[in-house]
Motif scaffolding. Structure first.
Motif, PDB file in Angstrom:
ATOM      1  N   ARG A  16      30.726  36.036  33.441  1.00  0.00           N
ATOM      2  CA  ARG A  16      31.076  37.446  33.316  1.00  0.00           C
ATOM      3  C   ARG A  16      32.337  37.651  32.478  1.00  0.00           C
ATOM      4  N   SER A  56      34.059  41.132  48.536  1.00  0.00           N
ATOM      5  CA  SER A  56      33.079  40.047  48.677  1.00  0.00           C
ATOM      6  C   SER A  56      31.701  40.497  48.204  1.00  0.00           C
ATOM      7  N   VAL A  61      31.613  40.856  44.148  1.00  0.00           N
ATOM      8  CA  VAL A  61      31.522  39.636  43.339  1.00  0.00           C
ATOM      9  C   VAL A  61      30.137  39.013  43.399  1.00  0.00           C
ATOM     10  N   ARG A  62      29.330  39.423  44.379  1.00  0.00           N
ATOM     11  CA  ARG A  62      27.978  38.867  44.506  1.00  0.00           C
ATOM     12  C   ARG A  62      26.927  39.723  43.804  1.00  0.00           C
ATOM     13  N   ARG A 100      41.031  38.622  47.518  1.00  0.00           N
ATOM     14  CA  ARG A 100      39.629  38.202  47.536  1.00  0.00           C
ATOM     15  C   ARG A 100      39.084  38.040  46.115  1.00  0.00           C
ATOM     16  N   TYR A 101      39.423  38.957  45.224  1.00  0.00           N
ATOM     17  CA  TYR A 101      38.953  38.852  43.841  1.00  0.00           C
ATOM     18  C   TYR A 101      39.544  37.628  43.145  1.00  0.00           C
ATOM     19  N   SER A 103      39.844  34.753  44.126  1.00  0.00           N
ATOM     20  CA  SER A 103      39.105  33.516  44.400  1.00  0.00           C
ATOM     21  C   SER A 103      37.794  33.431  43.616  1.00  0.00           C
ATOM     22  N   ASP A 104      37.494  34.471  42.829  1.00  0.00           N
ATOM     23  CA  ASP A 104      36.261  34.479  42.038  1.00  0.00           C
ATOM     24  C   ASP A 104      36.577  34.146  40.584  1.00  0.00           C
ATOM     25  N   GLY A 105      35.617  33.507  39.898  1.00  0.00           N
ATOM     26  CA  GLY A 105      35.835  33.115  38.505  1.00  0.00           C
ATOM     27  C   GLY A 105      36.096  34.287  37.574  1.00  0.00           C
ATOM     28  N   SER A 106      35.567  35.466  37.908  1.00  0.00           N
ATOM     29  CA  SER A 106      35.748  36.633  37.056  1.00  0.00           C
ATOM     30  C   SER A 106      37.188  37.128  37.027  1.00  0.00           C
TER      31      SER A 106
END
Length: 271
Positions: free
Chosen positions: A2, A107, A110-111, A209-210, A212-215
């Motif tokens: 993304r 959460s 991001v899914r 939380r964001y 921890s996501d690759g985006s």
């Protein structure tokens, strides 16, 4: 990925003055109604600047966080800190739900596939338009609830607001202020200050939380862009505050609601 998609779609024609001006225009809109304007910034990030939906949400969240941090001390000058602190149970009640809602909302975001997230954002923008009209066009009175009913209702409302704020990358003042007035009987001025106290930790949870996501890499890759737009938003908010009252609410609020509805329509159709 993304992040790569959003960087590939970014147009070089968007110069620093254009980014600052876009942020300033959003700040003016928000400042005229006493809000940060993040709900207006989100469709610009997607439609004009070409970011993928999740990347736009993350950037919007970062800029909203900066705007809230700047607004909080300024707000404390208008409403004494002691007066706000005396109402800490109100903030605590909402935070009990909003912190969980922020984590859950981020959460879920991001899914989601980008197209699905765009449609969800469109629905939430319609909700924001309705909340904007309700908060400014209707006379809000506190609901007659017992303490035993008010506490769980506040937690549930906080959870919903936390979810919406996390998914859209906004502070959530549009929803928090009328909620504080309706559930806890606070005046609009005090409700505005309390909403910032609830917004800040709620936004930090969603931000964590964001991260921890690759985006989340989109923020580092576009830090200068985010800084320019955030600076423009703050400058515009100051100007919008000075213009407060220049345009009557009977004209301004419906116009801003229409902007949100048009943006929602475009987001729903966005590929």
């Amino acid at each position: 990925m993304r992040t790569e998609e959003s960087l590939d779609r970014l147009r070089p024609a968007h110069t620093a003055p254009a980014v600052f001006a876009a942020g300033a225009s959003i700040g003016v809109l928000g400042g005229m109604i006493g809000l940060g304007g993040a709900e207006f910034r989100l469709p610009l990030l997607i439609g004009l600047f070409g970011f993928a939906a999740l990347s736009a949400v993350i950037l919007n969240k970062a800029m909203s966080l900066v705007v809230v941090l700047v607004a909080l001390p300024a707000r404390m000058a208008a409403v004494p800190a002691a007066e706000v602190a005396a109402r800490w149970p109100v903030a605590a009640n909402l935070l009990a739900g909003s912190l969980l809602g922020a984590w859950a909302g981020a959460s879920w975001a991001v899914r989601m596939r980008s197209a699905t997230l765009c449609k969800v954002l469109a629905v939430l923008m319609v909700l924001m338009a309705a909340a904007l009209v309700l908060a400014h066009a209707a006379t809000l009175h506190a609901l007659d609830l017992s303490p035993w009913a008010r506490i769980p209702t506040g937690i549930a409302a906080g959870f919903g607001i936390g979810v919406v704020a996390a998914i859209m990358g906004v502070a959530g003042g549009e929803l928090l202020i009328p909620t504080i007035v309706l559930l806890f009987g606070q005046d609009i001025k005090t409700a505005g200050s309390l909403s910032l106290l609830v917004s800040l930790p709620t936004m930090l949870v969603a931000f964590a939380r964001y991260s921890s996501d690759g985006s989340f890499a989109v923020l580092g890759a576009n830090l200068r862009f985010a800084t320019l737009m955030a600076a423009g938003s703050i400058a515009g908010a100051v100007l919008g505050g000075l213009l407060l009252g220049v345009f009557p609410d009977v004209v301004l609020i419906p116009a801003l609601a229409v902007i949100l509805l048009v943006s929602a329509y475009k987001l729903a159709r966005h590929e």
